[in-house]
Design a protein around this motif. Structure first.
Motif, short mmCIF file in Angstrom:
data_model
loop_
_atom_site.label_atom_id
_atom_site.label_comp_id
_atom_site.label_asym_id
_atom_site.label_seq_id
_atom_site.Cartn_x
_atom_site.Cartn_y
_atom_site.Cartn_z
N GLY A 113 0.82 -1.21 0.00
CA GLY A 113 0.00 0.00 0.00
C GLY A 113 0.85 1.26 0.00
N ALA A 114 1.86 1.29 0.86
CA ALA A 114 2.70 2.49 0.96
C ALA A 114 3.42 2.74 -0.36
N GLU A 193 -8.54 8.84 1.66
CA GLU A 193 -9.24 7.54 1.73
C GLU A 193 -10.74 7.87 1.72
N ASP A 226 -6.81 6.83 -2.01
CA ASP A 226 -6.10 5.71 -1.39
C ASP A 226 -7.16 4.69 -0.98
N GLN A 229 -7.32 0.18 1.82
CA GLN A 229 -8.17 -0.53 2.80
C GLN A 229 -9.63 -0.59 2.35
N LYS A 255 -4.03 -4.66 -0.04
CA LYS A 255 -4.71 -5.50 0.94
C LYS A 255 -5.55 -6.62 0.30
#
Ligand SMILES: Cc1ncc(COP(=O)(O)O)c(C=O)c1O
Length: 393
Positions: A113-114, A193, A226, A229, A255
């Motif tokens: 993810g990063a 997000e 983003d 998640q 994820k």
């Protein structure tokens, strides 16, 4: 990997001193095996998992399609560099683009993810030539230099680098007018997000996202969702972008995309993809055939098993049945839900764990986070409800 139905559980030898870096707070259970939404612990306990390995296990544990894809691809070709074209890499990208259905039709495969956010931010700065990023308060984007710089609170807690690589403006998550002011002609990127994970399964909502989209268009900034998640079906829609009807320039996904195999992706608009030059991005492991095979299998499972519909239905059931015991409200969407608690969420989490139910907490001390697998059903929710009912408010 064994193709028979017998699961061989390995029991690592316990040593006095651990050789692992002591950087994680850990739950008081040791997991040895998982199946579906269930975890089996070394001490013989069987736990119902509402945490999904931090939102990763979207299909649950040991899903047959996922296992089959891994085994098939491992036998055929476990790894190959991006310099050698492979059909599975193209096929998985096409599948991801179609799954999203947003017209973001270029994919860059990466690992975490990063790293996905790091690359998205780098592209925004490179393309616009500007100096500033806008991010939301309470947002979480990862632990690398750029992703950490746009993560709320990181500088005070763990950031570590002497300075952020660019100027960052944090804007409140519930104030569209402030966002409107903070996004200006110096802004290269706005990263958000759509439903904040660490922020407490907090739904930032359509009005704010619409302001971000409009302002980015006005000033020529790149809008990055983003969805590490909240994406890949977790809202009951393919992405938060579909859920809200707001399309960014870039989506980052990870994820649940790999259901436990490390894989992440950037989905890019044609405007962004059209400005890419050779070597603007690169990776060794990203786009590896096993990662692409599992991503393809995950999407195949979500679609063929109607898992988005299941997420929507069971999420509604959670909302209507789990306002009980210490729970005073529910926020979030789909299977990224925050149960607001009258007592510290950590206490409720510990009490649930005693009753063999695993849940998560968040950056909000009064929010218990649920991130279950998309195969969760209503009878599992009944078990959560009954456990919550036995916990004092
Ligand atoms: C929304 C969001 N973005 C980025 C990340 C970072 O992902 P990774 O840990 O794979 O680098 C996370 C991880 O929790 C996340 O929740």
């Amino acid at each position: 990997m064994s193709s028979d139905s017998t699961v061989r559980v390995e029991h690592p030898v316990r040593t006095q001193a651990s050789h692992l870096a002591q950087v994680f707070a850990q739950y008081p259970i040791e997991v040895v095996h998982g199946e579906g939404v269930w975890l089996h612990a070394r001490d013989g306990r069987k736990l119902l998992d509402f945490y999904g390995g931090h939102a990763v296990a979207g299909l649950g544990y040991g899903h047959p399609r996922w296992l089959a894809a891994l085994e098939r691809q491992a036998r055929q070709m476990a790894f190959q560099t991006n310099a050698l074209p492979m059909a599975i890499r193209e096929r998985a990208a096409a599948r991801l683009v179609k799954f999203a259905g947003l017209g973001l039709d270029t994919v860059f495969w990466i690992n975490s993810g990063a790293e996905a956010n790091e690359n998205a931010l780098k592209l925004a700065f490179k393309i616009t030539g500007r100096r500033k990023a806008v991010a939301l308060e309470q947002g979480w984007h990862g632990r690398t230099a750029a992703a950490g710089a746009v993560t709320w609170g990181a500088a005070d807690k763990w950031y570590g680098f002497p300075r952020a690589p660019f100027e960052v403006c944090f804007t409140p998550r519930d104030d569209p007018a402030a966002a409107e002011r903070n996004i200006d002609s110096d802004t290269a990127a706005v990263i958000v997000e759509p439903i904040q994970g660490m922020g407490g399964a907090y739904d930032v909502g359509k009005p704010l996202l619409e302001v971000l989209r409009r302002r980015c268009d006005q000033v020529g900034a790149m809008l990055i969702f983003d969805e590490v998640q909240c994406g890949m079906g977790r809202t009951g829609a393919p992405f938060g972008a579909n859920y809200y009807g707001v399309t960014p320039d870039v989506i980052t996904a990870a994820k649940a995309l790999g259901n436990g195999f490390p894989v992440s992706a950037l989905l890019l608009s044609s405007r962004v993809a059209g400005q890419l030059k050779r070597e603007d991005m690169g990776t060794t492991f990203g786009g590896g055939p096993m990662a692409c095979a599992v991503a393809e299998a995950v999407i195949e499972a979500i679609e063929s098993e109607s898992l988005l519909a299941n997420v929507r239905q069971v999420s509604t059931y959670i909302r209507s049945h789990c306002l009980i015991g210490p729970v005073t409200g529910v926020q979030g969407a789909g299977f990224l839900l925050g149960l607001k608690t009258s007592r510290p969420a950590k206490e409720v989490q510990a009490a649930l764990l005693e009753k063999n139910i695993l849940t998560g907490t968040s950056g909000d001390p009064k929010v218990l986070r649920l991130l279950p697998a998309y195969i969760l059903n209503e009878s599992h929710v009944d078990q959560l409800r009954d456990a919550l009912a036995r916990i004092p408010a």
